[in-house]
Design an enzyme around this catalytic site. Structure first.
Site, short mmCIF file in Angstrom:
data_model
loop_
_atom_site.label_atom_id
_atom_site.label_comp_id
_atom_site.label_asym_id
_atom_site.label_seq_id
_atom_site.Cartn_x
_atom_site.Cartn_y
_atom_site.Cartn_z
N SER A 148 0.84 -1.19 0.00
CA SER A 148 0.00 0.00 0.00
C SER A 148 0.88 1.24 0.00
CB SER A 148 -0.91 0.01 1.23
OG SER A 148 -0.14 0.03 2.40
N GLU A 187 -0.51 11.41 -10.26
CA GLU A 187 -1.57 10.60 -10.84
C GLU A 187 -2.84 10.73 -10.00
OE1 GLU A 187 -0.12 6.66 -10.42
OE2 GLU A 187 1.74 7.00 -11.54
N LYS A 200 -5.81 9.21 -7.71
CA LYS A 200 -5.95 8.04 -6.83
C LYS A 200 -7.34 7.45 -7.04
CE LYS A 200 -5.50 6.43 -2.08
NZ LYS A 200 -6.76 5.69 -2.09
N GLU A 237 -5.93 -0.62 -11.27
CA GLU A 237 -7.18 -0.51 -10.50
C GLU A 237 -8.36 -0.86 -11.38
OE1 GLU A 237 -8.36 1.24 -6.51
OE2 GLU A 237 -6.44 0.79 -7.44
N CYS A 260 -27.72 -2.65 29.85
CA CYS A 260 -27.42 -2.95 28.45
C CYS A 260 -28.72 -3.06 27.65
CB CYS A 260 -26.64 -4.27 28.36
SG CYS A 260 -26.42 -4.88 26.68
N CYS A 296 -29.13 -7.06 26.71
CA CYS A 296 -29.36 -8.14 27.68
C CYS A 296 -29.82 -7.66 29.04
CB CYS A 296 -28.09 -8.98 27.84
SG CYS A 296 -26.74 -8.12 28.70
#
EC number: 6.5.1.2
Length: 731
Positions: free
Chosen positions: A96, A133, A135, A192, A462, A465
């Site tokens: 990457s 360039e 992306k 791509e 919660c 639950c």
């Protein structure tokens, strides 16, 4: 297993121990988020939150290089191979590119300054020549040609291993199936796969006419099309392709090309028949990079395809080689994004979601708004403190941003009298004094908040639950104390237990776990091993053969390792690396379960917070009961003597891996070293004992030679593992 609300009563450690604890927590959180995003397709946080945590981890590891480990998210490309497609190991990793978080002109200036600094250029040296360039917002692809014919197409995957999608890529008309005479014998083209906006709109129109589900955006439509198992479906999706680089290529000495520049390589790709973006240009220095970023940004909405930024690359391939890589990414390239798109909408309610760890997250329920190609109806508010900092209440007009152009978040409330307005006919935020283009009237946002609107309060029970909600001292997050008793945590705890790096139970995916938990077929982890053919076969989309496959996978998973089992239990702060350290140090599970905090602190890289978490987890009777039930169900592993780790041949040694070895993959080499007692580090320092270097080793090899650290090739590594004094320097 799950974590309990009282795991961390101890105060936070200080100094380097605090840093190590913070780094470990960040790594584990980032790995969980990456798994949710890339594998489960159920991201729980915005891209911006992930990026912030990733950048924080990068900063900490940069300041404390001795704490960098090979399994850190900063040392690898994120992603995963999907089930159903054949894995393909990339001969040249698909790395990457670093993302420049500064979206202003200073982002380009910072990159240029880094390049000049790495090249040791004096201030009066000529500008560095770059290639700029677009992306593209699509799916990275590697196309392999042998003898001028397309033989394989593979996705990026995790950068090392991708997915074979040749059958689908052959349907993309922009990709040549054969190349003209004169191409290298072996040629891997990187680029791509994307979908043009007009093609995307037409596809969705056809979907609507057929009564089928429409696609969210071009990127998702393209990625889904490429990953189809049926190429007939892919052929019906209008996909396109842009080339932007190379992978493995026959060397020049053997008949391959001898490119001098990146731009020259792109021009050759065009001559060979590959589409290259028309916007690509050479830029001299930071000033021309800035001009390119601004020009393409102004043209962005008019482009026929989506982009989320631009990419800068050093043009000279010789300088690229000189600059090298930082394991995860090249030093000679950067992605310079644009500011995230922002729109205005109204908060209609605030709900609470419960995650696998029991974390309660407030989520703004929004009046639908179209942001960056997606209709947004919900946006995260992260936690109670963030919500209060932004002063968000029901009924407020808020700015919603698609962070990274992918996941929405609430930026903040639009204050009354701020001089802001929405453009008539849209939700675009503009200055109240004028419209965006001087033609459409802008309507002022709503006036002051009604005085009776109460502040949001986190529930005491919660919402899933009914268990008590608690917040540990020093933490910002509220958590459900229900553990495995909470269905929201139960599902994710089972998925965590079953994942590839834990018990590796193939076929036990999200949809099946949903049915098992919602149908009360399983309540605890041992219930998985009590499943029968009849209970599985009666579930939706689960034929007898599929059910038997799951049972076979469960049976196979019973034979595991202590490290995998520990990691699968889901003990808070115990990630894959810590689980391995615990297994090596103690050798036996009972020794870990009975260890006190002081004993746990003797384990490599275990600090007070992690030690307290482990001790508290195994102090809970119901946790011990689950472990005993799992063992009673036949889950087993090889155990060793507790002191065995100290007698391992490489105990106490630190080894760094770099480059590509002839036969051993990085993970395999790492496993061999760790099983011999060595610590595999991610960076070279004076504390490093050996560096194992393969092809394209880069800066780590140079630093090892500078520091006089022994360098081994693959044969030397095997000699080291055998206990034979290796012949250093062969690499």
């Amino acid at each position: 297993m799950t974590e309990q609300s009282d795991l961390f009563p101890a105060p936070a450690p200080k100094g380097s121990a605090l840093v190590a604890t913070k780094i470990k927590a960040l790594r584990e959180q980032l790995n969980r988020w990456a798994h949710e995003y890339y594998v489960q397709d159920t991201p729980s946080v915005p891209d911006a939150e992930y990026d912030r945590a990733f950048q924080q981890l990068q900063a900490l590891e940069g300041a404390y290089p001795d704490l960098v480990t090979p399994d850190s998210p900063t040392q690898r490309v994120l992603g995963a191979v999907l089930d159903g497609l054949t894995p393909v190991r990339h001969r040249v990793p698909m790395l990457s590119i670093r993302t420049e978080t500064d979206t202003e002109a200073s982002g380009a200036q910072a990159f240029d300054a880094r390049v000049r600094r790495e090249l040791k250029l004096p201030p009066d040296a000529p500008p560095v020549e770059y290639v700029a360039e677009p992306k593209f917002d699509g799916l990275a692809m590697s196309l392999r040609y042998e003898g001028g014919r397309l033989v394989q197409a593979a996705t990026r995957g995790d950068g090392e291993v991708g997915e074979d999608v040749t059958h689908n890529v052959r349907t993309i008309r922009q990709i040549p199936l054969s190349l003209p005479a004169g191409v290298p014998p072996v040629l891997e083209v990187r680029g791509e796969v994307y979908m043009r906006r007009a093609d995307f709109d037409a596809l969705n129109e056809r979907q609507r006419e057929k009564g089928d589900k429409t696609f969210v955006n071009p990127r998702n439509a393209a990625a889904g099309a490429v990953r189809q198992l049926d190429s007939g479906i892919t052929a019906q999706r209008p996909l396109s392709f842009f080339a932007y680089g190379l992978g493995e290529v026959t060397p020049a000495a053997e008949g391959g090309p001898d490119f001098g520049t990146h731009f020259g390589m792109l021009q050759q790709l065009k001559e060979w028949g590959f589409p290259v973006a028309a916007q690509v240009q050479i830029a001299q220095g930071a000033s021309e990079l800035i001009a390119f970023h601004q020009r393409v940004g102004a043209e962005r909405d008019a482009l026929p395809y989506d982009i989320d930024g631009v990419v800068y690359k050093v043009n000279s391939l010789a300088l690229q080689r000189q600059l090298g890589f930082v394991t995860r990414e090249p030093r000679w390239a950067v992605a310079h994004k644009y500011p995230a798109q922002e729109m205005v909408t109204r908060v209609e309610g605030i709900d609470v979601q419960v995650g696998r760890t029991g974390k309660l997250t407030p989520v703004a329920r929004l009046a639908p708004v179209f942001v960056g190609g997606v209709t947004v109806t919900n946006a995260t508010l992260h936690n109670l403190f963030e919500l209060r900092r932004k002063k968000v209440r029901v009924g407020d007009q808020v700015i919603v941003r698609r962070a990274g152009d992918v996941i929405p978040e609430v930026v903040g409330v639009v204050p009354a009298g701020a001089g802001l307005a929405v453009l008539a006919g849209s939700d675009a935020l503009v200055d109240a004094a004028s419209s965006a283009d001087g033609t459409a009237p802008a309507q002022p946002l709503a006036g002051p908040r009604q005085p009776y609107v109460p502040n949001f309060r986190m529930p005491r029970q919660c919402p899933i639950c009914g268990s008590a909600v608690v917040r540990e001292p020093g933490e910002v997050n509220h958590r459900c104390s229900g553990g495995l008793f909470c269905p929201a945590q139960r599902k994710q705890a089972v998925l965590h237990f079953a994942q590839r790096r834990a018990m590796d139970i193939e076929g036990l995916g999200e949809k099946l776990v949903d049915q098992l938990v919602d149908g009360h077929v399983i309540r605890t982890l041992p219930d998985l091993y009590r499943l029968g053919l009849s209970s599985l076969a009666q579930l939706d989309r689960m034929a007898e053969k599929s059910a038997q496959n799951v049972l076979d996978a469960l049976d196979k998973s019973k034979r595991t390792t202590l490290a995998r089992f520990l990691f699968g239990l889901g003990i808070r702060h115990v990630g894959e690396a810590t689980a391995k350290d615990l297994a090596r140090h103690f050798g036996q599970l009972d020794a870990i379960m009975d260890a006190g905090v002081e004993q746990l602190l003797q384990v490599n890289d275990v600090g007070p917070v992690v030690a307290e978490a482990i001790h508290t987890f195994f102090a809970q009777p119901h946790n011990r009961e689950v472990v005993e039930q799992l063992r009673a169900c036949g889950v087993t592993w090889d155990e060793s003597e507790p002191a065995a780790a100290a007698t391992l041949p490489l105990a106490g040694m630190t080894v760094v891996l770099t480059g590509t070895l002839p036969t051993l993959g990085r993970d395999a080499a790492k496993d061999l070293l760790e099983s011999a007692g060595a610590k595999v580090a991610g960076s070279v320092s004076k504390k490093t004992h050996y560096v194992v270097a393969g092809a394209d080793a880069g800066s780590k090899l140079a630093k090892a030679q500078e520091l006089g650290i022994p360098v081994l090739d693959e044969d030397g590594l095997h000699a080291l593992l055998r206990g034979t004094p290796p012949n250093a320097g062969g690499a």
